[in-house]
Structure formats: C-alpha cells, structure tokens
Design an enzyme around this catalytic site. Structure first.
Site, short mmCIF file in Angstrom:
data_model
loop_
_atom_site.label_atom_id
_atom_site.label_comp_id
_atom_site.label_asym_id
_atom_site.label_seq_id
_atom_site.Cartn_x
_atom_site.Cartn_y
_atom_site.Cartn_z
N ARG A 275 10.07 -0.84 -5.90
CA ARG A 275 8.94 -0.35 -4.90
C ARG A 275 7.57 -0.76 -5.50
O ARG A 275 7.11 -1.54 -4.92
CB ARG A 275 9.18 1.07 -4.90
CG ARG A 275 8.55 1.68 -3.76
CD ARG A 275 6.87 1.89 -3.77
NE ARG A 275 6.84 2.90 -4.89
CZ ARG A 275 5.44 3.36 -5.44
NH1 ARG A 275 4.56 2.64 -4.81
NH2 ARG A 275 5.22 4.03 -6.53
N ASP A 276 7.16 -0.07 -6.45
CA ASP A 276 5.88 -0.45 -6.99
C ASP A 276 5.65 -1.87 -7.27
O ASP A 276 4.59 -2.30 -7.53
CB ASP A 276 5.64 0.65 -7.98
CG ASP A 276 4.09 0.64 -8.21
OD1 ASP A 276 3.13 0.65 -7.52
OD2 ASP A 276 3.65 0.79 -9.65
N HIS B 200 2.69 6.90 -15.72
CA HIS B 200 2.91 5.55 -15.16
C HIS B 200 1.72 4.62 -15.60
O HIS B 200 0.68 4.69 -15.14
CB HIS B 200 2.66 5.92 -13.67
CG HIS B 200 3.13 4.53 -12.63
ND1 HIS B 200 4.26 4.60 -12.06
CD2 HIS B 200 2.31 3.47 -12.63
CE1 HIS B 200 3.82 3.25 -11.29
NE2 HIS B 200 3.08 2.74 -11.75
N HIS C 3 -0.15 0.82 -16.40
CA HIS C 3 -0.03 -0.66 -16.39
C HIS C 3 -0.62 -1.21 -17.58
O HIS C 3 -1.27 -0.54 -18.47
CB HIS C 3 -1.05 -0.69 -15.09
CG HIS C 3 -0.49 -0.50 -13.86
ND1 HIS C 3 -0.75 -0.95 -12.73
CD2 HIS C 3 0.56 0.42 -13.50
CE1 HIS C 3 0.00 -0.77 -11.66
NE2 HIS C 3 0.52 0.25 -11.96
N CYS D 246 -1.14 -3.47 -8.91
CA CYS D 246 -1.67 -2.72 -7.72
C CYS D 246 -2.68 -3.56 -6.67
O CYS D 246 -3.48 -3.89 -7.26
CB CYS D 246 -2.64 -1.40 -8.28
SG CYS D 246 -3.41 -0.55 -6.53
N ASN E 225 2.89 -3.65 -14.10
CA ASN E 225 3.27 -2.43 -14.43
C ASN E 225 3.80 -2.59 -16.06
O ASN E 225 4.28 -3.69 -16.36
CB ASN E 225 4.62 -1.85 -13.68
CG ASN E 225 4.25 -1.42 -12.03
OD1 ASN E 225 3.41 -0.34 -12.23
ND2 ASN E 225 4.62 -2.11 -11.30
#
Length: 313
Positions: A30-31, A222, A224, A255, A264
């Site tokens: 997903r991300d 979360h 990065h 992002c 990520n």
C-alpha cells in the site's frame, strides 16, 4: 544471491530491552506501491502479498480505498483484497471516508486504517481538505467501524517535521492522538513522513505522549529513511517501549505529496537489526530479501534496502 543464513549473519548480541519480540506492519503493497511511478497489475500485487505472507509477515497492508484520480496505483484495491482473502495474515486497508469504508467492507475488509495530518499544510496538499473536515470524515469512519466490530488503526502524518511549516508542535501531536483514542482507535502510527526525525526527537515525542496518557503499547512508528536515520529511530522507539514498527519490503515508496521524502524504512534492514538484537519478528530474512529483489525488479529499480543490496552484490 548470497543468503544471510549462508553467511551466518547477522551476529546476534541480545540487547538490554524488556522484549524478545516485536510486530512488523508491512506497508509495501500500500504505502510503498502508491508512491511508485510504475503501476503494478493485480496479479503482481497479489503475488507480492502472498510472497510476504510466505516469508512470515502477519500484517500486510493490502491497499487503499482512495480516489483513483489522486492515487491511481491503488485503483484496483478491491480486487486485490478479495483475492488475498485466504492469506494467513491480517490484510488491513486504508480508507479516507465513509464511501471508502463501504467499498472496503464490500470487498471483505475487517481491518482498516484512517489517517490525519498533524499539520494544516500537509492536510491541504495531501488530502485536499482542511484538518477539521478530515477529522470529521475520519470520526465518522471510526464510529461505523467500531459499531461493526472492525479493527481500526490511526495514522498521524507529519509528526516530526513538515516541509511547508517546518518544526511541528508536539502539543498538536498529542491533541490528534488523543482525539483518535477518544473515537476508539486501537493503535496510533506516528509518521515521520519526510524522514527528518532523529532518535532524541523520537524519544521526546513518545515520552510526551505517554506522559499525556497515551500508552506506549498503543503506539507504532512509521519511519522514512530520507536522512538514513530510520533504524536508529526504531531503536530509540524500542528503548521507550514501542513494539510495533511499519516498514516496506525493499524500502519501496515514500510520500508522493511531500517534498524531499524518499523511501520507507526497508523491512529487510529492520529485520536485520532486530535479529541482531535477539528480537523475534516471525519473518524469514532470506525469503523477505528474495521478495524485495523480485519486487524492485518488477518496479524497474534497484532496492533501497542496504541488506538486499549487500546480499546481491
């Protein structure tokens, strides 16, 4: 490819931490994919999720029920979710509003996430709406989900810095976190959306939240890796009692709506560090690394993961 097992690595030296296991929330499908220029087909996405589950991942974010014109990479999330219903793992999906929630539920979702920005600028840039309106939409989703017995996670974006506003007031992080907990959100993922956090900052934010009544056990990180601090920030979180960490196989993603944000935290790198500390993740590092290499090749790029890069050198 040389495997970590063949090399006898990583060397295990247990850390002086009060845990021997953590939970990894795999966000690659997903991300990770939503920020990549290459759009993978449904078959490849389904294979990715099956490969990750086969490597031992037990939480794999399967997709996002957002507008296809804003995030075309996620346009087929309903089909993906339907096709991985037999996978031995949780497959949560991201939903922005009640329409997205209804579509997700129709596709079989019983595990969702909502998201809010800590800053007004990012809310406008990323979500196309004010923080107040996004909070209203998220509150409606959470209320419905709680009534339906659906698990709910909350993402907080721009916790550690914003490209438009600069430093972020921790008091605002506390406010958003407290609001989400009042709604009934089970877990809060603190997002270093542009990758500028440092270990001392992570400690300070977690300690402030805990002091304000938000248990460390309800938090996730979360990270990065824009400035190479992601694993160091995870270690700081471990020291403060955080036991859930988000990561993406191969370090894919970033992002798409935040200036300068790169990939990520790579799940491969995270697992390497945790195994070296004697902390169990349930993930087979070699199977994961093979999947990361397969995925990045499908995307036409090289892995951002240092572990995958080293083992294929």
């Amino acid at each position: 490819m040389t495997t970590a097992r063949e090399l006898g690595l990583p060397t295990v030296v247990p850390a002086a931490l009060d845990t021997d296991a953590v939970e990894i929330w795999e966000v690659g499908p997903r991300d990770g994919l939503q920020a990549e220029k290459t759009v993978l087909d449904v078959d490849t996405k389904v294979e990715l999720i099956r490969r990750l589950a086969g490597a031992g991942a037990r939480i794999i974010e399967a997709g996002s029920f957002v507008r296809a014109d804003r995030v075309p990479q996620m346009a087929d999330s309903a089909e993906v979710l339907t096709r991985v219903g037999d996978v031995d793992a949780r497959t949560p999906v991201l939903v922005p509003n009640l329409r997205g929630y209804e579509l997700a539920r129709t596709a079989g979702a019983d595990d969702i996430a909502v998201f809010l920005s800590v800053t007004e600028s990012f809310s406008q840039q990323n979500l196309g709406a004010s923080r107040a309106s996004m909070e209203d939409a998220a509150a409606a989703v959470v209320a419905r989900a709680v009534a339906d017995g659906v698990r709910v996670r909350g993402y907080l974006s721009m916790v550690f810095g914003d490209p438009w506003e600069g430093a972020v007031d921790t008091a605002e992080v506390v406010r958003v976190a407290s609001v989400m907990r009042d709604w009934g959100v089970e877990q809060l993922s603190l997002g270093d959306t542009i990758g500028v956090a440092t270990p001392g900052q992570v400690r300070a934010v977690v300690r402030t939240l805990v002091a304000e009544g938000v248990p460390a056990g309800s938090l996730a990180l979360h990270m990065h890796d824009t400035y190479g601090m992601a694993v160091a920030n995870v270690y700081a979180g471990l020291e403060e009692g955080v036991r859930v960490f988000d990561a993406a196989a191969g370090g894919v993603g970033g992002c798409p709506f935040a200036k300068s944000a790169t990939g990520n935290l790579a799940t491969d790198d995270l697992v390497w560090m945790l195994e070296g500390l004697g902390i169990r993740t349930g993930i087979d590092l070699d199977a994961l690394t093979e999947t990361s290499i397969w995925l990045t090749r499908a995307l036409g790029k090289t892995p951002a993961s240092r572990v995958a890069t080293a083992l294929t050198r």
